[in-house]
Design an enzyme around this catalytic site. Structure first.
Site, mmCIF file in Angstrom:
data_model
loop_
_atom_site.group_PDB
_atom_site.id
_atom_site.type_symbol
_atom_site.label_atom_id
_atom_site.label_comp_id
_atom_site.label_asym_id
_atom_site.label_seq_id
_atom_site.Cartn_x
_atom_site.Cartn_y
_atom_site.Cartn_z
ATOM 1 N N CYS A 46 -50.133 5.104 -9.852
ATOM 2 C CA CYS A 46 -49.279 5.138 -11.039
ATOM 3 C C CYS A 46 -49.297 3.777 -11.735
ATOM 4 C CB CYS A 46 -47.855 5.513 -10.604
ATOM 5 S SG CYS A 46 -46.611 5.383 -11.879
ATOM 6 N N SER A 48 -46.924 1.914 -12.475
ATOM 7 C CA SER A 48 -46.018 0.937 -11.846
ATOM 8 C C SER A 48 -46.706 0.211 -10.685
ATOM 9 C CB SER A 48 -44.754 1.622 -11.327
ATOM 10 O OG SER A 48 -44.171 2.394 -12.328
ATOM 11 N N HIS A 51 -48.616 -2.502 -12.252
ATOM 12 C CA HIS A 51 -47.734 -3.621 -12.621
ATOM 13 C C HIS A 51 -47.486 -4.516 -11.393
ATOM 14 C CE1 HIS A 51 -47.129 -1.676 -16.395
ATOM 15 N NE2 HIS A 51 -46.120 -0.901 -16.071
ATOM 16 N N HIS A 67 -46.373 4.606 -4.417
ATOM 17 C CA HIS A 67 -45.036 5.234 -4.295
ATOM 18 C C HIS A 67 -45.066 6.707 -4.659
ATOM 19 C CE1 HIS A 67 -45.425 4.180 -8.529
ATOM 20 N NE2 HIS A 67 -44.647 5.208 -8.764
ATOM 21 N N CYS A 174 -43.381 11.387 -8.800
ATOM 22 C CA CYS A 174 -43.048 10.372 -9.808
ATOM 23 C C CYS A 174 -43.571 10.694 -11.203
ATOM 24 C CB CYS A 174 -43.527 8.993 -9.368
ATOM 25 S SG CYS A 174 -43.230 7.720 -10.608
HETATM 26 N N1 APR Z 1 -51.362 0.520 -26.973
HETATM 27 C C1 APR Z 1 -51.539 1.845 -26.730
HETATM 28 N N2 APR Z 1 -51.862 2.334 -25.517
HETATM 29 C C2 APR Z 1 -52.016 1.466 -24.507
HETATM 30 C C3 APR Z 1 -51.863 0.065 -24.681
HETATM 31 C C4 APR Z 1 -51.521 -0.400 -25.997
HETATM 32 N N3 APR Z 1 -51.363 -1.683 -26.254
HETATM 33 N N4 APR Z 1 -52.082 -0.538 -23.495
HETATM 34 C C5 APR Z 1 -52.360 0.436 -22.611
HETATM 35 N N5 APR Z 1 -52.328 1.649 -23.218
HETATM 36 C C6 APR Z 1 -52.539 2.958 -22.622
HETATM 37 C C7 APR Z 1 -53.629 3.021 -21.576
HETATM 38 O O1 APR Z 1 -54.907 3.186 -22.183
HETATM 39 C C8 APR Z 1 -53.216 4.231 -20.745
HETATM 40 O O2 APR Z 1 -53.775 5.430 -21.233
HETATM 41 O O3 APR Z 1 -51.365 3.318 -21.903
HETATM 42 C C9 APR Z 1 -51.697 4.273 -20.904
HETATM 43 C C10 APR Z 1 -50.936 3.938 -19.619
HETATM 44 O O4 APR Z 1 -51.161 4.969 -18.707
HETATM 45 P P1 APR Z 1 -51.352 4.739 -17.125
HETATM 46 O O5 APR Z 1 -52.061 3.478 -16.905
HETATM 47 O O6 APR Z 1 -51.871 6.032 -16.565
HETATM 48 O O7 APR Z 1 -49.859 4.501 -16.616
HETATM 49 P P2 APR Z 1 -48.723 5.580 -16.284
HETATM 50 O O8 APR Z 1 -48.756 5.896 -14.846
HETATM 51 O O9 APR Z 1 -48.767 6.677 -17.282
HETATM 52 O O10 APR Z 1 -47.421 4.705 -16.512
HETATM 53 C C11 APR Z 1 -47.073 4.261 -17.807
HETATM 54 O O11 APR Z 1 -44.719 4.330 -17.381
HETATM 55 O O12 APR Z 1 -43.354 4.617 -15.526
HETATM 56 C C12 APR Z 1 -44.014 3.713 -16.343
HETATM 57 O O13 APR Z 1 -44.409 1.875 -14.871
HETATM 58 C C13 APR Z 1 -45.028 2.883 -15.616
HETATM 59 O O14 APR Z 1 -45.074 1.253 -17.332
HETATM 60 C C14 APR Z 1 -45.790 2.339 -16.765
HETATM 61 C C15 APR Z 1 -45.789 3.476 -17.762
#
Ligand code: APR
Length: 374
Positions: A46, A48, A51, A67, A174
């Site tokens: 995920c 997170s 991060h 998680h 999650c």
């Molecule tokens: N602008 C637009 N899209 C972006 C940018 C940006 N500047 N930076 C990253 N992305 C996109 C990525 O390309 C990706 O498709 O954001 C998406 C993030 O998705 P994942 O990496 O799969 O993360 P995810 O598990 O969906 O979590 C997203 O939600 O719960 C929270 O902690 C988690 O902060 C995280 C967020």
């Protein structure tokens, strides 16, 4: 028989921030009072977790990340009565103690016994159950899942239907409820409404599914990775925007596209800039902006203060605003009864020893979710 004994198994350890994960032999102590030891069957990767690994959240290293997990109870500590060895369970990044102010209040779900903000990396008694070559290894969100066995507090796990397909339902621990619940449970997206979703990863995709299920008529998807667009369209996104290819700030484009701003804006990335863009994409009078992304530990959000007056709402949402132990099992049952479908989010499945390939799929953006199988 492992009952009451320390288990030696394989786990992924992050020794420091930004260091590659290494799969090591670890010792997993038996569960103490109020804890359960779980044999992991599957785990998602995920945002997170990313991060944590990048050091965007202040955590203690070395730790075992992950998680978003599904597993089978191996043994339980004293006093545990909500599950028994052999039960299928999901682990919960947001626990539900049913005793604290947050749990007793009818709305919200941010249980005082969570270990996300801040992350201590230890169990509720202040100690860890993991060690490697004699060194103490920290837990991640009290739910480490990149390990063959983990120990979590009873309040951070919940029994699910025996028929649950364990190679997929980890997403219901999650990512799926975080996104889907942000739309259907927290925002309560209305039929015919206009929505924008920033970030089309696992969480954003589930938000799109929730907007679609709620009858939204237009769903604008925003992502810098255009590989996300075909799948997002298949889930219900009507318009895709790549901010890097626009001549104006994305919020201005959303304003122009909608004329009046969206009814519901969602941020599912975890960046301050996209949170501000989501807020500024909302209708000034009645727009609702939901933040599902987890921002870096030291980040501050700065908004034009006078504009708050116009009436729009800014709301944070964690794990879909679900009281986790009360609501998550029902989501699994809904999936088994075909009322919801998480399958489109499971784009890859790999054995745990191919963790690095799975992380590569995550970082390249090729996967919505790559599920690790133990
Ligand atoms: N602008 C637009 N899209 C972006 C940018 C940006 N500047 N930076 C990253 N992305 C996109 C990525 O390309 C990706 O498709 O954001 C998406 C993030 O998705 P994942 O990496 O799969 O993360 P995810 O598990 O969906 O979590 C997203 O939600 O719960 C929270 O902690 C988690 O902060 C995280 C967020």
């Amino acid at each position: 028989n492992t009952l009451g004994k320390t288990i030696t198994c394989r786990a992924a350890i992050a020794w420091a921030k930004n260091s590659p994960l290494s799969i090591e032999e670890v010792q997993v102590e038996p569960p103490k009072s109020g804890e359960v030891r779980i044999k992991m069957i599957s785990s998602g990767i995920c945002g997170s977790d990313d991060h944590v690994l990048k050091g965007e959240l202040v955590v203690n290293f070395p730790l075992i990340p992950g998680h978003e997990g599904a597993g089978i109870v191996e043994s339980v500590g004293d006093g545990v009565c909500s599950m028994k060895p052999g039960d299928k369970v999901l682990i919960l990044i947001i626990p539900q103690c049913r005793e604290c102010d947050a749990c007793l209040y009818p709305k919200g779900n941010f249980c005082y016994k969570q270990d996300v903000l801040p992350c201590s990396g230890v169990m509720l008694d202040g100690t860890s159950r993991f060690s490697c070559r004699g060194q103490k290894i920290y837990h991640s969100f009290r739910t480490s899942s990149f390990t063959e066995y983990t120990v979590v507090p009873e309040i951070a796990a919940v029994k699910i239907d025996d028929a649950a397909p364990m190679d997929k339902v980890c997403l219901i621990s999650c990512g799926f409820p975080t996104g889907y619940g942000a739309a259907v449970n927290s925002a309560k997206v209305t039929p015919g409404s206009t929505c924008v979703v920033f970030g089309l990863g696992g969480v954003g995709s589930a938000i799109v599914m929730g907007c679609k299920a709620s009858g939204a008529s237009r769903i604008i998807g925003v992502d810098i990775n255009e590989e996300k667009f075909p799948r997002a369209r298949a889930l219900g996104v009507t318009d895709c925007l790549n901010p890097n290819k626009l001549e104006k700030p994305v919020q201005e484009v959303v304003m122009e596209m909608t004329g009046v701003g969206v009814d519901f804006a969602f941020e599912a990335i975890g960046l301050v800039d996209t949170m501000v863009a989501a807020w500024n994409s909302c209708n000034n009078s009645y727009g609702v902006c939901l933040i599902a992304g987890l921002a870096p530990s030291d980040a501050q959000l700065s908004l034009e203060a006078p504009k708050i007056l116009s009436g729009k709402t800014l709301k944070g949402v964690c794990l879909g605003d679900y009281k986790t132990r009360d609501c998550i099992p029902q989501i699994v049952t809904d999936y088994l009864q075909n009322k919801i479908n998480i399958d489109p989010l499971v784009t890859y499945q790999l054995p745990f020893n191919q963790l690095h390939e799975a992380l590569e799929l995550f970082h390249s953006g090729k996967a919505i979710r790559c599920v690790l199988l133990f």
